[in-house]
Enzyme design. Structure first.
Site, mmCIF file in Angstrom:
data_model
loop_
_atom_site.group_PDB
_atom_site.id
_atom_site.type_symbol
_atom_site.label_atom_id
_atom_site.label_comp_id
_atom_site.label_asym_id
_atom_site.label_seq_id
_atom_site.Cartn_x
_atom_site.Cartn_y
_atom_site.Cartn_z
ATOM 1 N N HIS A 138 0.830 -1.225 0.000
ATOM 2 C CA HIS A 138 0.000 0.000 0.000
ATOM 3 C C HIS A 138 0.857 1.265 0.000
ATOM 4 O O HIS A 138 0.328 2.364 -0.186
ATOM 5 C CB HIS A 138 -0.924 0.039 1.222
ATOM 6 C CG HIS A 138 -2.008 -1.000 1.199
ATOM 7 N ND1 HIS A 138 -2.847 -1.168 0.121
ATOM 8 C CD2 HIS A 138 -2.385 -1.922 2.123
ATOM 9 C CE1 HIS A 138 -3.700 -2.164 0.369
ATOM 10 N NE2 HIS A 138 -3.438 -2.649 1.570
ATOM 11 N N ASP B 112 -4.888 -12.537 3.383
ATOM 12 C CA ASP B 112 -6.074 -12.012 4.067
ATOM 13 C C ASP B 112 -7.374 -12.209 3.286
ATOM 14 O O ASP B 112 -8.415 -11.695 3.694
ATOM 15 C CB ASP B 112 -5.888 -10.530 4.449
ATOM 16 C CG ASP B 112 -5.209 -9.719 3.376
ATOM 17 O OD1 ASP B 112 -4.990 -10.246 2.276
ATOM 18 O OD2 ASP B 112 -4.898 -8.536 3.638
#
Ligand SMILES: [Zn+2]
Length: 303
Positions: free
Chosen positions: A111, A229
């Protein structure tokens, strides 16, 4: 991070404890990461941004750099080692005699944008490793496969002007970070996934969307942003993959790597926050690599 933050030290301690119990553990070559050479971090992040992060690291307590991303005393060491691990891995795979390397590191990186820490990430570890493979080892084309449940906004932002790096990212959509959707160059390939999607969707989607992109790009190294995830037990998102789906997608990436680049892969840990499933997923991921290595050795013996 803050107390009780999902991006916690136990992620790595539980991964390592679980790996130590695996029958293949003794077959793994373990390499202690070194801090990244600043030159290669600066190939992705402006010097001013790096200096700013260094200056923000507190001597006590913590500093929030984003609503969910914090620096504590010692954080910068981890950040430099995590980025350095990617460089070490490229050295092992491109400069050394390993076929594949997995970096058990935190904080994650996908990110982090050139001038922005966000989503638990500070340096774009995978983009730094990709740039190193291209500029230090003179590769002409690399591919990044990111199967974290979140879009690799940082990797995209860091590499959108470098068509030598194909970036394939699958992610729950719509969902965090909700960016980089329109006007992207051809070497950025988004693969959105609806929430509550099981692993059968990705099996068909990679065939339809990513395989043609890889065929055009012909990568000389495949880097993996390995986020776990999307697992159904991971509360960070609402995709319903099982541990076996991570073994499947690892096998798929490996097949692509054999097709284009002699099986050469560098995998770096990104997300994955369910401590009850993350270690098993990482073991399944590495197990595919090791199982394949053993099969190759067996076939050599038989020959
Ligand atoms: Zn994630």
């Amino acid at each position: 991070m803050t107390d009780h933050h999902p991006e916690c030290p136990e992620r790595l301690t539980k991964i390592m404890a679980h790996l130590e119990k695996q029958p293949f553990y003794d077959d793994l070559k373990k390499v202690q990461a070194t801090k990244a050479d600043r030159k290669w971090v600066e190939a992705i992040h402006p010097a001013g941004y790096i200096d700013q992060l260094e200056g923000l690291e507190p001597e006590h307590g913590l500093i929030m750099v984003d609503h969910d991303t914090a620096l504590r005393p010692g954080s910068m060491d981890s950040i430099w080692y995590a980025a350095g691990a990617g460089l070490n891995a490229v050295d092992e795979v491109i400069g050394g005699d390993s076929r594949v390397a997995f970096c058990a590191t935190r904080p994650p990186g996908h990110h982090a944008e050139p001038r922005k820490a966000m989503g638990f990430c500070f340096f774009s570890n995978i983009a730094i490793a990709a740039k190193y493979a291209l500029d230090h080892y003179g590769l002409e084309r690399v591919a990044i496969i990111d199967f974290d449940v979140h879009q690799a906004n940082g990797t995209i932002e860091c590499l959108k002007d470098d068509p030598r790096a194909l970036v394939c990212t699958s992610f729950q959509h719509p969902y965090y970070p909700n960016s980089h959707w329109y006007g992207l160059p051809e070497h950025i390939v988004n693969l959105p996934i609806d929430e509550h999607t099981n692993g059968s969707f990705i099996r068909k989607a990679v065939h339809d969307i990513w395989e043609p992109a890889l065929e055009i790009h012909q990568p000389q190294l495949i880097l993996i942003s390995a986020g776990f995830d999307a697992h159904r037990l991971d509360a960070m998102a609402q995709v319903d993959w099982e541990t076996r789906d991570y073994a499947w997608i690892t096998r798929w990436v490996q097949n692509m790597a054999y097709k284009y680049c002699q099986g050469k892969m560098v995998s770096m840990l990104e997300g994955g926050y369910a401590l009850c499933s993350l270690p098993q997923c990482v073991a399944a991921h590495i197990g595919v690599f090791v199982g394949d290595e053993k099969a190759m050795m067996l076939s050599r013996v038989q020959q």
